[in-house]
Design an enzyme around this catalytic site. Structure first.
Site, PDB file in Angstrom:
ATOM      1  CB  CYS A 259      -1.768   7.177   1.445  1.00 55.90           C
ATOM      2  SG  CYS A 259      -3.119   6.337   2.255  1.00 55.90           S
TER       3      CYS A 259
ATOM      4  CD  GLU B 232      -2.993  -1.205   0.537  1.00 52.75           C
ATOM      5  OE1 GLU B 232      -3.337  -0.122   0.011  1.00 52.75           O
ATOM      6  OE2 GLU B 232      -3.626  -2.264   0.388  1.00 52.75           O
TER       7      GLU B 232
HETATM    8  P1  NAD Z   1       8.793   4.667   4.210  1.00 53.90           P
HETATM    9  O1  NAD Z   1       8.695   3.863   2.974  1.00 53.90           O
HETATM   10  O2  NAD Z   1       9.947   5.552   4.396  1.00 53.90           O
HETATM   11  O3  NAD Z   1       8.774   3.696   5.488  1.00 53.90           O
HETATM   12  C1  NAD Z   1       7.721   2.794   5.745  1.00 53.90           C
HETATM   13  C2  NAD Z   1       8.221   1.687   6.658  1.00 53.90           C
HETATM   14  O4  NAD Z   1       9.192   0.912   5.961  1.00 53.90           O
HETATM   15  C3  NAD Z   1       8.890   2.161   7.936  1.00 53.90           C
HETATM   16  O5  NAD Z   1       8.487   1.330   8.988  1.00 53.90           O
HETATM   17  C4  NAD Z   1      10.376   1.964   7.633  1.00 53.90           C
HETATM   18  O6  NAD Z   1      11.174   1.761   8.783  1.00 53.90           O
HETATM   19  C5  NAD Z   1      10.336   0.703   6.791  1.00 53.90           C
HETATM   20  N1  NAD Z   1      11.485   0.485   5.906  1.00 53.90           N
HETATM   21  C6  NAD Z   1      12.377   1.394   5.413  1.00 53.90           C
HETATM   22  N2  NAD Z   1      13.278   0.771   4.603  1.00 53.90           N
HETATM   23  C7  NAD Z   1      12.934  -0.539   4.562  1.00 53.90           C
HETATM   24  C8  NAD Z   1      13.454  -1.685   3.873  1.00 53.90           C
HETATM   25  N3  NAD Z   1      14.519  -1.604   3.061  1.00 53.90           N
HETATM   26  N4  NAD Z   1      12.844  -2.877   4.052  1.00 53.90           N
HETATM   27  C9  NAD Z   1      11.750  -2.973   4.844  1.00 53.90           C
HETATM   28  N5  NAD Z   1      11.226  -1.940   5.530  1.00 53.90           N
HETATM   29  C10 NAD Z   1      11.794  -0.728   5.385  1.00 53.90           C
HETATM   30  O7  NAD Z   1       7.424   5.474   4.307  1.00 53.90           O
HETATM   31  P2  NAD Z   1       7.007   6.568   5.403  1.00 53.90           P
HETATM   32  O8  NAD Z   1       7.713   7.839   5.115  1.00 53.90           O
HETATM   33  O9  NAD Z   1       7.094   5.967   6.762  1.00 53.90           O
HETATM   34  O10 NAD Z   1       5.449   6.736   5.089  1.00 53.90           O
HETATM   35  C11 NAD Z   1       4.928   7.649   4.189  1.00 53.90           C
HETATM   36  C12 NAD Z   1       4.544   6.965   2.907  1.00 53.90           C
HETATM   37  O11 NAD Z   1       3.574   5.970   3.173  1.00 53.90           O
HETATM   38  C13 NAD Z   1       3.892   7.898   1.911  1.00 53.90           C
HETATM   39  O12 NAD Z   1       4.396   7.650   0.638  1.00 53.90           O
HETATM   40  C14 NAD Z   1       2.422   7.520   1.992  1.00 53.90           C
HETATM   41  O13 NAD Z   1       1.673   7.801   0.836  1.00 53.90           O
HETATM   42  C15 NAD Z   1       2.511   6.060   2.241  1.00 53.90           C
HETATM   43  N6  NAD Z   1       1.254   5.565   2.798  1.00 53.90           N
HETATM   44  C16 NAD Z   1       0.457   4.754   2.033  1.00 53.90           C
HETATM   45  C17 NAD Z   1      -0.766   4.314   2.529  1.00 53.90           C
HETATM   46  C18 NAD Z   1      -1.692   3.441   1.724  1.00 53.90           C
HETATM   47  O14 NAD Z   1      -2.598   2.842   2.302  1.00 53.90           O
HETATM   48  N7  NAD Z   1      -1.520   3.346   0.420  1.00 53.90           N
HETATM   49  C19 NAD Z   1      -1.157   4.697   3.819  1.00 53.90           C
HETATM   50  C20 NAD Z   1      -0.321   5.532   4.547  1.00 53.90           C
HETATM   51  C21 NAD Z   1       0.892   5.950   4.046  1.00 53.90           C
END
Ligand code: NAD
Length: 471
Positions: free
Chosen positions: A263, A229
């Site tokens: 999002c 997502e």
């Molecule tokens: P991010 O991708 O930076 O991090 C998300 C999670 O992934 C964190 O827990 C982080 O520690 C972890 N992570 C980072 N590198 C990783 C790796 N290599 N392997 C596995 N896990 C890893 O995102 P963010 O800044 O925390 O969140 C914001 C983003 O989330 C925005 O793009 C937003 O649109 C999206 N989002 C999407 C939805 C949806 O339902 N589509 C909902 C909420 C947020």
């Protein structure tokens, strides 16, 4: 030992909390232990699992103040924290009601009279959930509840930017014996997330496209399902016949709720040129009425920007747009107040698709508004994006709006409203383009992601099957 990570407070800017990621070896042991315990959880049966989840809910209710306090410290805002907790608790009840019918084993006759079919469901043993910081509680539990009811063990790694809420949740889990054997949270950043994927049987990831791609690659190497997502750049189209009073109120909410850190925020608004001036005037008047939740937590509607790195992105998008000629009608800058980063609801015009503010995910309370002359042009602009999460269409008549909605490449479209997927969980939706991959997180299909269907094909007579070889 792994290195502790200092956590910033979004209201004060101070680093006042520390998390300690588990060393990789310990994470492997933890996953193995959860996976071993999963069989007993599955054998407990659905009724037993429902009872355990309801006990967890009661324990959360008993410690609700502590959970609220932690979530407020994580995010710097109060009303959305309360909404998150309410949605989370009602999700538990909703799934407890839905699961019995969804997971019922079925028996039926096949097309061959002497072969009967028994259809059973086998849960994935261990589900890993990796979640973002913008709605920390809701998004780290939304997939957990159906996974637990399906009979899976679950380990969650929330974002390192907003991790405080984990402790009250874990305290509540620890009061429920069968649950604490198969369900836990781990602290950590990207590296812990990456290790987790190496040790689970299915991964549910919510976050950015950049990280989502890494998650998908790692899961593909291990041949495990990954449900992604990801980000969005949701568009709204306002047709000339739309009710402007209604459209401006709905869009203001859909764009700036949670300070635009959703999002599903509306991040681009396309308005028919005949109503453009009036639309902008009304939107600006309403946007200017909103206040920052500062200095008092309880005041205003706009909380701080939770992640410092996001404040830098919002600022960069705004500065670039202004430099290229965008006109600011209200708000317009990211400010540091009391150590936190804040941005007032911002309405921009004179924007175009050469600007990041119209093409990249901004994740702030920004409403860039562009005029269109023909509806085909509006549809083209709405689809001119790598994203396809959700969108909104406003028109005087529902049929007119629906006719436009069918041409928009996105998984959910609100008609004469905005941001409804934050509140309505029944509609199944798949992300289009780079906004995600895998089955719907919403609707009843969400639970089916956690099971593998098994077909037991039973021969019920002792005669020779007509297709066997002779002899
Ligand atoms: P991010 O991708 O930076 O991090 C998300 C999670 O992934 C964190 O827990 C982080 O520690 C972890 N992570 C980072 N590198 C990783 C790796 N290599 N392997 C596995 N896990 C890893 O995102 P963010 O800044 O925390 O969140 C914001 C983003 O989330 C925005 O793009 C937003 O649109 C999206 N989002 C999407 C939805 C949806 O339902 N589509 C909902 C909420 C947020």
């Amino acid at each position: 030992m792994t290195k502790p990570i200092d956590i910033r407070n979004p209201r004060t800017g101070k680093y006042d909390y520390v998390i300690i990621p588990p060393p990789p070896k310990l994470l492997v042991q933890l996953c193995n232990r959860l996976r071993r315990a999963q069989k007993a959880w599955e054998q407990l049966g659905l009724e037993g699992r429902i009872a355990a989840l309801q006990q967890w809910k009661q324990a959360i209710l008993a410690g609700r103040d502590k959970l609220t306090e932690a979530l407020v410290a994580d995010t710097g805002r109060l009303s959305i924290s309360i909404l998150e907790i309410d949605s989370f608790l009602s999700n538990i009840d909703r799934w407890c009601q839905l699961a019995p019918e969804l997971l019922a084993e079925t028996e039926k006759q096949t097309a061959v009279p002497f072969i009967q079919l028994q259809q059973t469901a086998v849960p994935y043993p261990l589900v890993g959930v990796i979640s973002p910081w913008n709605l920390p509680l809701l998004l780290s539990t939304i997939d957990v509840i159906p996974a637990l009811l399906a009979g899976c063990a679950v380990v969650v790694k929330p974002s390192e930017i907003a991790p405080r809420f984990m402790t009250p949740l874990l305290n509540a889990i620890n009061t429920v014996p069968p649950l604490r054997e198969i369900f836990t949270f781990v602290e950590g950043a990207g590296q812990t997330g990456a290790h987790l994927i190496e040790n689970v049987d299915l991964v549910c990831f919510t976050g950015s496209v950049t990280t989502g791609r890494k998650v998908a690659e790692a899961a593909a190497r291990r041949f495990i399902p990954a449900f992604l997502e990801l980000g969005g750049k949701d568009a709204a189209i306002i047709l000339a016949s739309a009710d402007l009073e209604l459209a401006t109120s709905a869009l203001l909410w859909g764009s700036v709720v949670n300070t635009g850190q959703s999002c599903l925020s509306i991040e681009r608004i396309y308005v028919a040129e005949s109503i453009f001036k009036q639309f902008v005037e009304q939107l600006v008047t309403k946007a200017e009425r909103l206040q920052l939740a500062y200095p008092k937590l309880e005041s205003g509607e706009i909380g701080p920007i939770i992640a410092e790195r996001q404040a830098a992105i919002i600022s960069d998008h705004l500065l670039e747009a202004i430099e290229q000629g965008a006109v600011v009608h209200c708000g317009g800058k990211v400010e540091n107040t009391g150590g936190g980063w804040w941005c007032r609801p911002t309405v921009l015009t004179q924007v175009n698709h050469n600007m990041k503010i119209m093409t990249e995910e901004t994740f702030g309370p920004i409403m860039p508004v562009m005029a269109f002359s023909k509806v085909e042009e509006a549809i083209h602009l709405a689809n001119d994006t790598i994203y396809g999460l959700s969108a909104a269409v406003f028109a005087g008549d529902e049929a007119e709006a629906l006719a436009v909605a069918q041409y928009i490449d996105a998984g959910a479209i609100c008609i004469n409203d905005a941001g409804l997927t934050a509140l309505i969980y029944e509609g199944e939706k798949n992300s289009f383009k780079y906004s995600g991959l895998g089955g719907s997180r919403m609707g009843t299909a969400a639970l089916m992601r956690f099971i593998r269907k098994k077909a037991l094909l039973i021969k019920t007579n002792s005669a020779r099957d007509p297709w066997w070889f002779d002899g």
